[in-house]
Design a protein around this motif. Structure first.
Motif, PDB file in Angstrom:
ATOM      1  N   ASP A  84      -7.691 -11.661   7.373  1.00 20.30           N
ATOM      2  CA  ASP A  84      -7.823 -11.525   8.825  1.00 20.30           C
ATOM      3  C   ASP A  84      -6.476 -11.618   9.545  1.00 20.30           C
ATOM      4  O   ASP A  84      -6.339 -11.138  10.670  1.00 20.30           O
ATOM      5  N   LEU A  85      -5.494 -12.216   8.881  1.00 22.06           N
ATOM      6  CA  LEU A  85      -4.158 -12.282   9.484  1.00 22.06           C
ATOM      7  C   LEU A  85      -3.485 -10.924   9.528  1.00 22.06           C
ATOM      8  O   LEU A  85      -2.582 -10.693  10.344  1.00 22.06           O
ATOM      9  N   ALA A  86      -3.903 -10.020   8.652  1.00 20.12           N
ATOM     10  CA  ALA A  86      -3.375  -8.649   8.615  1.00 20.12           C
ATOM     11  C   ALA A  86      -1.861  -8.615   8.402  1.00 20.12           C
ATOM     12  O   ALA A  86      -1.154  -7.823   9.019  1.00 20.12           O
ATOM     13  N   LYS A  87      -1.375  -9.481   7.521  1.00 21.84           N
ATOM     14  CA  LYS A  87       0.060  -9.576   7.282  1.00 21.84           C
ATOM     15  C   LYS A  87       0.454  -9.277   5.835  1.00 21.84           C
ATOM     16  O   LYS A  87       1.591  -9.546   5.429  1.00 21.84           O
ATOM     17  N   ALA A  88      -0.460  -8.714   5.041  1.00 22.46           N
ATOM     18  CA  ALA A  88      -0.103  -8.381   3.666  1.00 22.46           C
ATOM     19  C   ALA A  88       0.965  -7.292   3.661  1.00 22.46           C
ATOM     20  O   ALA A  88       0.828  -6.285   4.369  1.00 22.46           O
ATOM     21  N   PRO A  89       2.044  -7.461   2.906  1.00 24.83           N
ATOM     22  CA  PRO A  89       3.108  -6.453   2.896  1.00 24.83           C
ATOM     23  C   PRO A  89       2.729  -5.232   2.060  1.00 24.83           C
ATOM     24  O   PRO A  89       1.798  -5.282   1.239  1.00 24.83           O
ATOM     25  N   ALA A  90       3.444  -4.160   2.278  1.00 28.71           N
ATOM     26  CA  ALA A  90       3.251  -2.960   1.471  1.00 28.71           C
ATOM     27  C   ALA A  90       3.863  -3.155   0.088  1.00 28.71           C
ATOM     28  O   ALA A  90       4.853  -3.874  -0.074  1.00 28.71           O
ATOM     29  N   LEU A  91       3.261  -2.519  -0.907  1.00 27.70           N
ATOM     30  CA  LEU A  91       3.948  -2.342  -2.181  1.00 27.70           C
ATOM     31  C   LEU A  91       4.987  -1.248  -1.944  1.00 27.70           C
ATOM     32  O   LEU A  91       4.629  -0.106  -1.624  1.00 27.70           O
ATOM     33  N   PRO A  92       6.281  -1.553  -2.066  1.00 33.40           N
ATOM     34  CA  PRO A  92       7.318  -0.581  -1.679  1.00 33.40           C
ATOM     35  C   PRO A  92       7.184   0.787  -2.340  1.00 33.40           C
ATOM     36  O   PRO A  92       7.315   1.827  -1.673  1.00 33.40           O
ATOM     37  N   SER A  93       6.910   0.819  -3.642  1.00 34.09           N
ATOM     38  CA  SER A  93       6.810   2.104  -4.331  1.00 34.09           C
ATOM     39  C   SER A  93       5.585   2.885  -3.870  1.00 34.09           C
ATOM     40  O   SER A  93       5.612   4.122  -3.823  1.00 34.09           O
ATOM     41  N   SER A  94       4.515   2.188  -3.498  1.00 36.54           N
ATOM     42  CA  SER A  94       3.315   2.872  -3.006  1.00 36.54           C
ATOM     43  C   SER A  94       3.535   3.442  -1.615  1.00 36.54           C
ATOM     44  O   SER A  94       3.067   4.544  -1.307  1.00 36.54           O
ATOM     45  N   LEU A  95       4.250   2.709  -0.760  1.00 32.95           N
ATOM     46  CA  LEU A  95       4.563   3.228   0.575  1.00 32.95           C
ATOM     47  C   LEU A  95       5.428   4.475   0.468  1.00 32.95           C
ATOM     48  O   LEU A  95       5.214   5.461   1.180  1.00 32.95           O
TER      49      LEU A  95
END
Length: 254
Positions: free
Chosen positions: A140-151
């Motif tokens: 619910d915090l919506a703060k999970a970072p992106a996996l750099p290679s996936s982005l």
């Protein structure tokens, strides 16, 4: 040396270069630590190939190795390798005209586009069973970072002209937090964000996701690629032309 003589020589020496594998690796080289490392590598292989079947938590013996894997360079390197192979296939498929009018790529979200590593690191890397309540609070915090290679892959696929489909196992009630987190992490302009509806409750991930892929095909999308961290993201008919699995030694979803 003739071919027959060479073959005989190789056969004679074959036994000397093969090791016997016991059910439970015993101490090798410098001792117990090496045996535990070998056990982890074997367990990791069985997880990634799907041979481990359903499992509920990381074996205690693997805890330190899972943490080292996830927090070190190897996990990032493995994810980057999957992304590079995905892009190579995508470029080739489009160049050969396999994509049709609506070439599409399907992505899972958790541990595929977004990383929940901050939460798992704070909760022991799944040495205990997942606590749904505390995880939901984190989500619910919506703060999970992106996996750099996936982005990077996501943006490259958009640049090639792919229609991006996000197909995830969360319910519609979690859509606001999911969209907010995707935007926070840098993901933009997806074609569809598909989440479980009331009629999907109780279905396994394989059933739910394969049914949604069938709907997408009926809508005219050519599903060239599918990226996920679970085999349940990828298998079941219809499947995409190619499926790409990211590593996940933390949890298992049926």
């Amino acid at each position: 040396m003739g071919l027959l003589a060479a073959a005989v020589a190789v056969d004679a020496g074959a036994e000397s270069i093969l090791c016997s594998v016991t059910d439970v690796p015993t101490a090798v080289s410098s001792g117990v630590a090496d045996a535990d490392a070998l056990f982890f590598e074997r367990w990791m292989l069985s997880v990634e190939t799907g041979d481990a079947g359903p499992w509920r938590q990381v074996p205690a013996r693997c805890g330190a190795f899972v943490r080292a894997y996830m927090e070190g360079e190897r996990y990032a390197s493995d994810c980057a390798a999957v992304a590079a192979e995905s892009l190579a296939f995508a470029s080739q498929a489009l160049a050969s005209g396999d994509g049709g009018a609506k070439p599409a790529w399907v992505f899972d979200v958790d541990e595929t586009l977004l990383s929940n590593a901050p939460w798992y690191a704070a909760n022991g890397w799944e040495l205990e069973e997942l606590d749904d309540a505390t995880f939901d609070a984190w989500a619910d915090l919506a703060k999970a970072p992106a996996l750099p290679s996936s982005l990077k892959l996501y943006n490259e696929l958009q640049g090639l002209g792919f229609h991006i489909i996000l197909l995830i196992g969360l319910t519609e009630s979690q859509s606001n937090a999911t969209e907010e987190n995707l935007l926070f992490a840098g993901y933009q302009l997806w074609e569809k964000l598909i989440m479980r509806q009331p009629s999907d409750m109780g279905k396994t991930a394989v059933q739910y996701k394969s049914e949604k892929r069938a709907v997408l095909e009926a809508e005219g999308f050519k599903l060239l690629g599918n990226s996920g961290d679970q085999w349940s993201d990828l298998i079941g008919l219809p499947m995409s032309t190619r499926s790409f699995k990211l590593p996940n030694p933390i949890y298992y979803v049926t």
